[in-house]
Enzyme design. Structure first.
Site, short mmCIF file in Angstrom:
data_model
loop_
_atom_site.label_atom_id
_atom_site.label_comp_id
_atom_site.label_asym_id
_atom_site.label_seq_id
_atom_site.Cartn_x
_atom_site.Cartn_y
_atom_site.Cartn_z
N SER B 370 0.87 -1.16 0.00
CA SER B 370 0.00 0.00 0.00
C SER B 370 0.91 1.21 0.00
CB SER B 370 -0.89 -0.01 1.24
OG SER B 370 -1.53 1.21 1.35
N ARG B 371 0.86 1.98 -1.08
CA ARG B 371 1.81 3.10 -1.19
C ARG B 371 1.47 4.24 -0.24
NH1 ARG B 371 1.88 3.07 -7.66
NH2 ARG B 371 2.32 0.87 -7.81
N VAL B 372 0.27 4.22 0.32
CA VAL B 372 -0.08 5.26 1.29
C VAL B 372 0.60 4.94 2.63
CG1 VAL B 372 -2.00 6.23 2.57
CG2 VAL B 372 -2.19 5.91 0.14
#
Lengths: 131, 508
Positions: B370-372
């Site tokens: 998850s790049r967040v």
């Protein structure tokens, strides 16, 4: 449309452009184009002429107001319609009357792709669509 | 009776006030839901075109002497030479809360037999995504209720997280679990009367799915009490490709209404592989040049413009997107998967091998991301699960080596043992999302070694028993964890006391 179809379209468009004088189709030029096609016989002449016919018909329809009517239409009304359309489109437009009893009452004017509808049949179908 | 007549008379007087102008054309050819039309000189790109019999088309190809239209609806009555006309309108769908609990088609027309949708507003189907200035960074969590995801691959409100995997690996189940969890959270939150609580409304867009699957999904959501917060947009496999092409955009418009009006929404696109296939079919029939895998050149834009509409807006709400992609034989490097992976803010990768081993949800920890990151996690989850992803990755590496040798040192053995316990802990039955406070309690017990003395096969029942114990006897503690969202010394002490109490009852 395959590559062959594209060539036909291109040739038809070229012939159509050659048929115009001041943006309007000239009968003399059309006759010239037809004799050229008859003498030079391009590939698929029927296809070329059909595409050419469509382009010429579209162009002619743009300068003609076809007035469909159910009741009687006087010449004065036709002239008024022609004048109004000529003013609207900025080009000379002639009016042609055509009787169509299916309209019930009123008029339908067609100039090229545009249709101006003021008939009972048109209103009824619009009402049917909106209910 | 007289009011009905008055309405009709009013309509007639409005209609007869002046001559109406319309721009018309004639159908030149019609095949496979796509019509080539002569005329329509005034038509605009993406404009709705009226066909006879009430069918609607969308002008997609504006060429020098013809217009290519896809037709939404029944094409069986249409024939060459029929007159069509422009409408001057872009395709729009009804939006608003009236759609909640309903199943609609790609044009927003109800298909669930529950009567008309009482909606007063409509949004255009194609809309430009929000720009840079109006956006806000993703920092609020959106809980899926799946422990493996919430602790290791957190999803934030406004994020686009791809769910990718082969057929039958549980992709839809993850999405449905998430929707069910939103329903549960909404119920608790709205009942608490907390003015700061922000419910999440869900939209499930089914593209090219079997009708039986859609019916099953609706039944699952209804049984879980989540349907009242959900809109179903259905373009099943039997629908024409134009409807399948439009459906995700319609769903996005319905979701945007919530976002624009200060609410949070979640949209699931199930699935975008079939959406790309429908678009490929339309493009090939429209004679657009084809590229890799016969997809048209703008297939990237097809998905990027859709997924860019998911956002978190400054001073307004958010739209979170969970697109689903089906891979063939685990090939994530195919055309459409790589496109969508590059557009989204991370992916949850599901593996067939894990699924067959009984590890469900079959989330591959190594390939999922998850790049967040942890900015979309509550502090309590970070405290108890911050190191889990690393530990699991180490476990996988060690497990691969351990296959070759039997003599392992104590430390390696301990790591392997711990890893296999984490894997067991993350197993979760379908349609059974776990509230975040219970996840925290489960993972806290794991961290403190409460499951270490147990046999491996007992870890899952033990965790379920612990959650039951907390839900039935320690509700106040769970509420505290939920509202504080972080573990302090006092809460940890309470957790320890409760876990000890549970341990006594579980052991006996």
């Amino acid at each position: 449309m395959g590559p062959r179809g594209k060539q036909i379209q291109q040739l038809a468009r070229l012939l159509f452009r050659l048929s115009l004088v001041d943006g309007a189709v000239s009968p003399e030029r059309v006759a010239g184009v037809l004799s050229y096609v008859a003498s030079h016989r391009p590939a698929n002449p029927v296809g070329v002429l059909r595409a050419y016919h469509r382009l010429v018909a579209e162009s002619l329809a743009r300068s003609q107001a076809v007035v469909d009517h159910a009741g009687d239409v006087s010449d004065a009304t036709l002239q008024n319609i022609a004048a109004a359309m000529a003013k609207r489109y900025g080009r000379p437009v002639t009016a042609v009357a055509r009787r169509d009893p299916s309209l019930v009452a009123g008029l339908r004017v067609r100039v090229g792709d545009d249709v101006y509808e003021s008939s009972i049949a048109g209103q009824l179908s619009a009402l049917a669509a909106s209910v | 009776m007289s009011t009905v007549l008055e309405q009709i008379e009013q309509e007639i007087s409005q209609l007869s006030a002046k001559a109406g102008r319309r721009n018309t054309g004639t159908i030149r050819t019609i095949a496979d839901g796509v019509a080539k039309i002569d005329g329509l000189s005034d038509v605009m790109y993406n404009e709705m075109v009226q066909f006879p019999g009430g069918a609607i088309g969308i002008a997609l190809n504006l060429e020098e002497d013809e217009v290519g239209c896809v037709i939404l609806g029944d094409v069986s009555q249409l024939k060459e030479g029929d007159e069509v006309s422009t409408t001057g309108k872009l395709l729009s769908v009804p939006v608003g809360k009236a759609l909640l609990g309903r199943a609609v088609d790609a044009l927003g027309r109800p298909v669930d037999g529950k009567g008309p949708v009482e909606s007063t507003e409509s949004y255009p189907v194609e809309k430009i995504a929000p720009g840079i200035i109006v956006r806000k960074s993703v920092s609020q969590p959106l809980f899926t209720g799946i422990m493996a995801i919430d602790s290791m691959i957190p999803i934030g409100r406004g994020q686009r997280e791809l769910i990718i995997g082969d057929r039958c690996t549980g992709k839809t189940t993850i999405a449905i679990d998430t929707i069910i969890n939103q329903g549960k959270i909404n119920k608790v939150g709205l009942a608490s009367g907390d003015p700061k609580f922000r419910p999440v409304y869900s939209i499930y867009v089914a593209v090219g799915q079997k009708n039986s699957n859609i019916v099953r999904t609706i039944a699952t959501l209804e049984a879980a009490g989540a349907l009242e917060y959900t809109v179903i947009v259905a373009a099943p496999a039997a629908d024409n490709p134009a409807n399948q092409y439009i459906a995700p955009y319609s769903g996005a418009s319905i979701g945007e209404w919530f976002m624009e009006n200060g609410m949070d929404a979640l949209i699931v696109y199930d699935d975008l592989s079939k959406h790309a296939v429908a678009y490929r079919q339309i493009s090939l029939i429209l004679k657009r040049p084809s590229g890799r895998e016969a997809y048209p050149g703008d297939v990237f834009y097809l998905h990027s413009r859709l997924l860019e509409r998911a956002a978190r807006l400054e001073g307004k709400g958010s739209l979170t997107a969970l697109p689903i992609i089906e891979t063939l034989a685990g090939d994530v490097s195919a055309y459409i998967p790589t496109n969508v992976i590059s557009i989204t803010d991370g992916q949850i990768f599901l593996e067939t091998d894990l699924f067959n081993q009984g590890i469900r949800p079959a989330v591959s920890v190594g390939l999922s991301v998850s790049r967040v990151g942890s900015s979309a996690q509550i502090k309590a989850t970070k405290q108890v699960g911050g190191k889990l992803k690393g530990e699991l990755a180490q476990f996988r590496e060690l497990a691969a080596f351990a296959q070759f040798g039997s003599d392992l040192d104590a430390r390696t053995k301990a790591q392997l043992d711990r890893g296999s316990r984490i894997v067991e802990l993350f197993k979760q039955p379908a349609f059974n999302p776990i509230p975040i406070e219970q996840q925290v309690a489960t993972l806290w017990a794991m961290q403190k070694g409460y499951y270490d003395s147990l046999d491996l096969s007992k870890v899952m029942p033990a965790a379920a028993s612990l959650r039951d114990f907390f839900a039935t006897r320690k509700d106040a503690l769970l509420t505290k964890i939920r509202t504080k969202a972080a573990l302090d010394a006092e809460l940890e002490a309470e957790l320890k006391q409760a876990a000890d109490e549970w341990k006594g009852s579980f052991g006996s």
